[in-house]
Structure formats: C-alpha cells, structure tokens
Design a protein around this motif. Structure first.
Motif, PDB file in Angstrom:
ATOM      1  N   UNK A   1       0.833  -1.206   0.000  1.00 53.35           N
ATOM      2  CA  UNK A   1       0.000   0.000   0.000  1.00 53.35           C
ATOM      3  C   UNK A   1       0.866   1.253   0.000  1.00 53.35           C
ATOM      4  N   UNK A   2       1.914   1.254   0.835  1.00 54.73           N
ATOM      5  CA  UNK A   2       2.810   2.409   0.898  1.00 54.73           C
ATOM      6  C   UNK A   2       3.529   2.607  -0.434  1.00 54.73           C
ATOM      7  N   UNK A   3       3.954   1.518  -1.044  1.00 51.27           N
ATOM      8  CA  UNK A   3       4.662   1.606  -2.319  1.00 51.27           C
ATOM      9  C   UNK A   3       3.744   2.117  -3.415  1.00 51.27           C
ATOM     10  N   UNK A   4       2.494   1.647  -3.411  1.00 50.73           N
ATOM     11  CA  UNK A   4       1.531   2.107  -4.414  1.00 50.73           C
ATOM     12  C   UNK A   4       1.280   3.606  -4.283  1.00 50.73           C
ATOM     13  N   UNK A   5       1.146   4.069  -3.038  1.00 47.43           N
ATOM     14  CA  UNK A   5       0.941   5.503  -2.813  1.00 47.43           C
ATOM     15  C   UNK A   5       2.135   6.321  -3.256  1.00 47.43           C
ATOM     16  N   UNK A   6       3.331   5.817  -2.945  1.00 44.97           N
ATOM     17  CA  UNK A   6       4.558   6.509  -3.330  1.00 44.97           C
ATOM     18  C   UNK A   6       4.704   6.535  -4.853  1.00 44.97           C
ATOM     19  N   UNK A   7       4.373   5.433  -5.501  1.00 41.14           N
ATOM     20  CA  UNK A   7       4.456   5.376  -6.962  1.00 41.14           C
ATOM     21  C   UNK A   7       3.507   6.394  -7.595  1.00 41.14           C
ATOM     22  N   UNK A   8       2.286   6.479  -7.061  1.00 43.32           N
ATOM     23  CA  UNK A   8       1.323   7.432  -7.585  1.00 43.32           C
ATOM     24  C   UNK A   8       1.812   8.860  -7.447  1.00 43.32           C
ATOM     25  N   UNK A   9       2.407   9.155  -6.291  1.00 40.75           N
ATOM     26  CA  UNK A   9       2.913  10.503  -6.049  1.00 40.75           C
ATOM     27  C   UNK A   9       4.061  10.835  -6.994  1.00 40.75           C
ATOM     28  N   UNK A  10       5.008   9.920  -7.149  1.00 43.76           N
ATOM     29  CA  UNK A  10       6.165  10.171  -8.006  1.00 43.76           C
ATOM     30  C   UNK A  10       5.771  10.216  -9.482  1.00 43.76           C
ATOM     31  N   UNK A  11       4.838   9.351  -9.880  1.00 41.71           N
ATOM     32  CA  UNK A  11       4.359   9.392 -11.265  1.00 41.71           C
ATOM     33  C   UNK A  11       3.693  10.731 -11.563  1.00 41.71           C
ATOM     34  N   UNK A  12       2.929  11.220 -10.590  1.00 39.17           N
ATOM     35  CA  UNK A  12       2.252  12.498 -10.767  1.00 39.17           C
ATOM     36  C   UNK A  12       3.265  13.633 -10.841  1.00 39.17           C
ATOM     37  N   UNK A  13       4.264  13.590  -9.964  1.00 40.62           N
ATOM     38  CA  UNK A  13       5.299  14.626  -9.974  1.00 40.62           C
ATOM     39  C   UNK A  13       6.060  14.609 -11.296  1.00 40.62           C
ATOM     40  N   UNK A  14       6.377  13.426 -11.764  1.00 38.41           N
ATOM     41  CA  UNK A  14       7.098  13.324 -13.038  1.00 38.41           C
ATOM     42  C   UNK A  14       6.225  13.833 -14.189  1.00 38.41           C
ATOM     43  N   UNK A  15       4.947  13.494 -14.151  1.00 43.18           N
ATOM     44  CA  UNK A  15       4.067  13.883 -15.236  1.00 43.18           C
ATOM     45  C   UNK A  15       3.787  15.370 -15.285  1.00 43.18           C
ATOM     46  N   UNK A  16       3.540  15.967 -14.116  1.00 42.20           N
ATOM     47  CA  UNK A  16       3.195  17.385 -14.104  1.00 42.20           C
ATOM     48  C   UNK A  16       4.427  18.273 -13.943  1.00 42.20           C
TER      49      UNK A  16
END
Length: 261
Positions: free
Chosen positions: A128-143
């Motif tokens: 769960x923690x990894x999924x949340x971290x991945x979502x955050x980093x993917x969003x940061x990379x994308x935006x």
C-alpha cells in the motif's frame, strides 16, 4: 469538467445544522425539558447537567473545525480539477508558479513517507505504501517534469499537516494560483454584518485574529480533554455563524476566479 462549488457549501451547512441541533438538545435536557427518555440501560438522561453541556459544546467546536476544513478542501479541490482543464490557457507566470508549488507540496508529502516497510515484523515492503509513493512520483514526473496538467493529483495540492488557520488556507489557495484568498473573502456582506462594520478593510483587520482565536480554542480543547472550562451554547453558535459566512464567501470568490480561467 463541471465545477460544483455549491455542493460542498450545502454539505457544510448540513453539518452546522446538526451541530446546532445537538448543542441545543443537550442544553434543553440540562434545563429539564420534559419527554426526554431512553430505553438504553445505564443511562440517566435526567442527570444531564452543565458538565455535559460543556463537554458537548467543546466537541461541537472540534467538529466545526473539521467540517470547515472538509468544506474548504473540497472547494479548493474543485478549483484544482478545473485548473487541470484550463491550465494551458493560463498566463506563463501563473503556470510556472503552480508547477513550482506542486513540487513543493510533493516534497512535503514525501516527508511523511519515511519508510516503505511494514510496521510489524517481519518487516517487508508495504504494498500500500509503495503504491501511494508510486502514484505521487508518477504524478510529480508527469506534471512537474513533463508539464502535463492532466497528471496532477488534487490531493497533493490540498495536503497540509496543520489546522486550517488563515495562513494555511491562503497557502493552499496560492498553490493553485489564487493569491490572498482571505483578503478577497473579506468583501463579503455577511462578514461585514457579522463584525458590524461596513468596509472590506475593517473585515480584513478582524477576520484573521478571530479565526486564529478559534483555532487556539480548538487546540486547547483537543490537547486538554480533562479541562473543566465551559463553552456556552451562544459561543458555539457565534463561531458557527462566522464559519458559515467565511465558507459562503470562499465559494463566491472561487467561483468568480474559476470563471476567469
């Protein structure tokens, strides 16, 4: 994308209605209002007294704070969602500021992700923690990196670890390019009536101190649950009226701002 600023405000009004009903019900019970009965064992409603009033009123103030925070988060969330659809049309300076603010908010959220391992032994990667971290980093990379506003996450903009004091509300609003939100909120006719003044300048001078006074009280309650201090029903109602006026004006200001985008 349809923007709904009215819905969060109406939900907040529903919450404040419930708060009013609860505190007045306990006040009436303490004064011996007839016909109040329960079939639940071990509860003597006839023994409700001033101490019960103090407890319920203190709880009501804490609930008022959390209800207001939920309302403001959702109002600003509506703005963030709308921003994602209008981002390309904003002035360069606004877009650069929003992008920079998003990155700062991402960094702040990362501080709360100190480990990817489970709390209990054996310590293994927490999915769960990894999924949340991945979502955050993917969003940061994308935006942040790719400048694709469709990939930002409104929760990042809205994240804050502190109470919604005036400075926090202004800070979160500034992340989506809205500067000095509470100064604009001070134009409200309802707030002028609340403070008994006639100008925006006078409201500005009074609003932040009054809101900070409330949060000082709220924090005192939360951190001193054994305190015997009493809070009259009229005190709670007065704060409810303040926050209803502030929430109404925030809705108006954000609606007007969104139209300009």
């Amino acid at each position: 994308m349809a923007v709904d600023f009215e819905g969060p405000l109406l939900d907040f009004y529903e919450q404040t209605k419930h708060i009013r009903q609860i505190i007045v019900a306990i006040e009436s019970a303490a004064k011996g209002a007839p016909g109040l009965i329960t079939l639940r064992a071990g509860i003597d409603l006839a023994s409700i007294n001033v101490k019960n009033i103090n407890t319920v009123n203190a709880m009501a103030l804490v609930l008022l704070a959390s209800s207001f925070e939920e309302c403001v988060r959702e109002e600003l969330g509506q703005c963030a969602d709308h921003l994602s659809t209008r981002y390309a049309h904003l002035a360069d300076g606004v877009r650069h500021s929003v992008r920079g603010s998003y990155w700062n908010a991402c960094v702040d959220r990362l501080r709360f992700s100190s480990t990817i391992l489970t709390k209990n032994k054996p310590k293994v990667p927490d999915a769960k923690a990894i999924a949340g971290l991945k979502g955050l980093l993917d969003s940061a990379r994308g935006f942040v990196i790719a400048d694709d506003a469709t990939l930002f996450d409104r929760k990042v903009f809205l994240h804050h670890s502190n109470n919604f004091r005036p400075s926090v509300v202004d800070e979160i609003a500034s992340r989506i390019g809205i500067k000095g939100l509470l100064d604009d909120v001070a134009e409200s006719g309802k707030l002028k009536a609340y403070f008994g003044v006639t100008s925006k300048k006078e409201v500005i001078a009074l609003l932040r101190p009054k809101l900070n006074e409330f949060y000082d009280l709220r924090n005192e309650i939360v951190h001193s649950l054994n305190s015997s201090a009493g809070y009259a029903v009229d005190v709670v109602v007065n704060y409810i009226e303040l926050f209803e006026a502030v929430a109404d004006s925030i809705k108006t200001v954000l609606s007007r701002t969104a139209l300009k985008w």
